[in-house]
Motif scaffolding. Structure first.
Motif, short mmCIF file in Angstrom:
data_model
loop_
_atom_site.label_atom_id
_atom_site.label_comp_id
_atom_site.label_asym_id
_atom_site.label_seq_id
_atom_site.Cartn_x
_atom_site.Cartn_y
_atom_site.Cartn_z
N ARG A 261 -7.05 -4.74 -12.93
CA ARG A 261 -7.19 -3.56 -13.96
C ARG A 261 -5.86 -3.48 -14.67
O ARG A 261 -5.81 -3.05 -15.83
CB ARG A 261 -7.49 -2.25 -13.39
N ASN B 290 -4.74 2.58 -16.85
CA ASN B 290 -5.51 1.19 -16.84
C ASN B 290 -5.60 0.75 -18.44
O ASN B 290 -5.36 -0.37 -18.70
CB ASN B 290 -7.09 1.46 -16.35
N THR C 25 -2.91 4.48 -8.03
CA THR C 25 -3.35 3.19 -8.79
C THR C 25 -4.79 2.50 -8.23
O THR C 25 -5.15 1.61 -8.63
CB THR C 25 -2.47 2.24 -8.88
N THR C 26 -4.84 2.81 -6.92
CA THR C 26 -6.19 2.39 -6.35
C THR C 26 -6.49 3.15 -5.24
O THR C 26 -5.82 4.14 -4.67
CB THR C 26 -6.00 0.95 -5.80
N ASN C 27 -7.86 2.99 -4.73
CA ASN C 27 -8.34 3.73 -3.64
C ASN C 27 -9.62 2.71 -3.26
O ASN C 27 -9.80 1.86 -3.47
CB ASN C 27 -8.71 5.15 -3.65
N ARG D 206 -10.86 -7.50 -3.62
CA ARG D 206 -11.70 -6.39 -3.51
C ARG D 206 -12.32 -6.61 -2.06
O ARG D 206 -13.05 -7.47 -1.58
CB ARG D 206 -13.02 -6.66 -4.53
N GLU E 83 -12.16 2.36 -6.15
CA GLU E 83 -11.54 1.65 -7.16
C GLU E 83 -11.46 0.11 -6.74
O GLU E 83 -11.73 -0.65 -7.43
CB GLU E 83 -10.29 2.27 -7.54
N ASN E 84 -10.79 0.15 -5.53
CA ASN E 84 -10.81 -1.40 -5.13
C ASN E 84 -11.92 -2.23 -5.07
O ASN E 84 -12.09 -3.33 -5.53
CB ASN E 84 -9.96 -1.35 -3.54
N GLN F 12 -2.24 -1.97 0.44
CA GLN F 12 -1.50 -1.92 -0.82
C GLN F 12 -0.10 -2.23 -0.68
O GLN F 12 0.77 -2.90 -1.52
CB GLN F 12 -1.61 -0.35 -1.54
N TYR G 46 -3.36 3.05 -0.59
CA TYR G 46 -4.38 2.78 0.19
C TYR G 46 -4.31 1.57 1.02
O TYR G 46 -3.29 0.74 0.90
CB TYR G 46 -5.56 2.03 -0.90
N THR H 104 -9.42 -4.46 -8.30
CA THR H 104 -7.90 -4.58 -7.49
C THR H 104 -6.84 -3.73 -8.66
O THR H 104 -7.40 -3.91 -9.88
CB THR H 104 -7.27 -5.68 -7.03
N GLU H 105 -6.05 -3.15 -8.43
CA GLU H 105 -4.93 -2.86 -9.38
C GLU H 105 -4.44 -3.98 -10.07
O GLU H 105 -4.31 -3.78 -11.22
CB GLU H 105 -3.74 -2.07 -8.62
#
Length: 354
Positions: free
Chosen positions: A299, A251, A284-286, A331, A289-290, A324, A321, A295-296
């Motif tokens: 970020r 990030n 990069t996400t899960n 989100r 995080e999302n 993805q 995820y 979102t990726e």
């Protein structure tokens, strides 16, 4: 697509060339299931995956995941959700009302068994999310085993974290709790033939419990355990841990706050600290995080696609995820229905190539 991959790999290989790939040789007690090597892992948000939000509706997507190259399918918690002090209209998956039942919103136990069978028939494996640190306020244990819970100064049930108002803390000083929790985990292995667990906030539960749980589970079959935690100590009980620090570095690099040198330094540190055969989950996400951090694309901006490739070519196990592979750029709501929009784009091709 091949040309695009080549472009991404130029930057990535520069990092890998300098960082190296070796790990120190030290004692390591976990023997991974033989099937778990060189796989990817995919996180399923059942509620948001389809308009129906059921196992049966998800079944039609299993072949697509096989075609992409997914090896392990991880379902977010499938248990009934508590109603008392619930957040939002549907509540959090992580507020478990009964450890031995299926959330009726998703279908029945038989539906889930059929989903597991279909996944296994295609050569993939299944783990489910396990919430061992806390339960819903109206979990059956609050009546059957009230002594399993932590109490506040007034003798009342209490959340493990102030903001987690929809759940109450379990007290692992009580060894009867250990027996009941392990019994519930064994139920899903025996009844549904699942292959392991992703263990929520694993660091908030004693390591000795996880070691005991693994020993008991492996009397049934070899299991794969993923800890939602970061640190070499967790590999005394778990196959794989999160690489949160790497995510935060990605990030920062994407935003220009840190240089690639920071990523190189990270790998140097990691290979010095972790056992040689420790699985590290790259992402990069899960779901967290999302929903909570963005979102990726929020970020990482234009670097998101590059870092998606990066997580798939460095040592470790890459995570994808839900959505993805469809370029999910929203989100997802956590306590409400918020269906993923499945759009065809280059991300599916990208992940298939990787």
């Amino acid at each position: 697509m091949i040309k695009r991959l080549q472009k991404y790999l130029v930057t990535i290989l520069l990092i890998l060339f300098i960082s190296g790939t070796g790990f120190p040789q030290n004692n390591y007690i976990i023997k991974h299931p033989t099937w778990s090597y060189n796989l990817s892992i995919y996180e399923v948000n059942t509620r948001q995956y389809t308009q129906e939000g059921t196992f049966k509706a998800f079944d039609s997507h299993i072949k697509d995941l096989k075609d992409i190259g997914v090896g392990i399918i991880w379902f977010m918690p499938i248990n009934p959700i508590g109603e008392k002090n619930r957040k939002g209209s549907l509540g959090s998956y992580y507020s478990v009302k009964n450890y031995k039942e299926v959330n009726p919103e998703f279908g029945t136990l038989e539906d889930f068994k059929e989903t597991v069978k279909q996944i296994h028939s295609m050569g993939m494996y299944v783990i489910i999310d396990w919430v061992a640190n806390h339960t819903a306020w109206d979990n059956v244990w609050t009546k059957e085993h009230p002594d399993f819970y932590t109490r506040d100064s007034l003798g009342n049930f209490a959340p493990p974290v102030k903001d987690w108002t929809d759940v109450i803390d379990l007290n692992y000083d009580n060894k009867e709790l250990w027996k009941n929790m392990i019994d519930a985990m064994k139920y899903w292995v025996q009844e549904c033939d699942i292959d392991g667990f992703r263990c929520d906030v694993a660091g908030m539960v004693p390591m000795e419990f996880w070691k005991s749980a693994r020993i008991e589970l492996e009397k049934i079959k070899k299991v794969f355990l993923l800890a939602e935690a970061e640190g070499p100590q967790y590999h005394e009980a778990f196959d794989m841990t999160y690489s949160w620090e790497l995510l935060h570095l990605m990030n920062d690099v994407a935003k220009g706050k840190k240089s690639v040198q920071a990523v190189r330094d990270y790998f140097t540190k990691e290979k010095d600290q972790y056992p040689p055969d420790a699985y590290r989950m790259r992402f990069t996400t899960n779901h967290d995080e999302n929903t909570w951090n963005g979102t990726e694309f929020e970020r990482m901006g234009a670097a998101a696609e590059t870092f998606d490739v990066f997580t798939c070519v460095i040592s470790g196990m890459p995570l994808v995820y839900s959505g993805q592979e469809a370029g999910l750029n929203k989100r997802l709501k956590f306590f409400e229905k918020d269906t993923i929009q499945w759009e065809k784009n280059n991300y599916r091709i990208l992940y298939s190539d990787l």
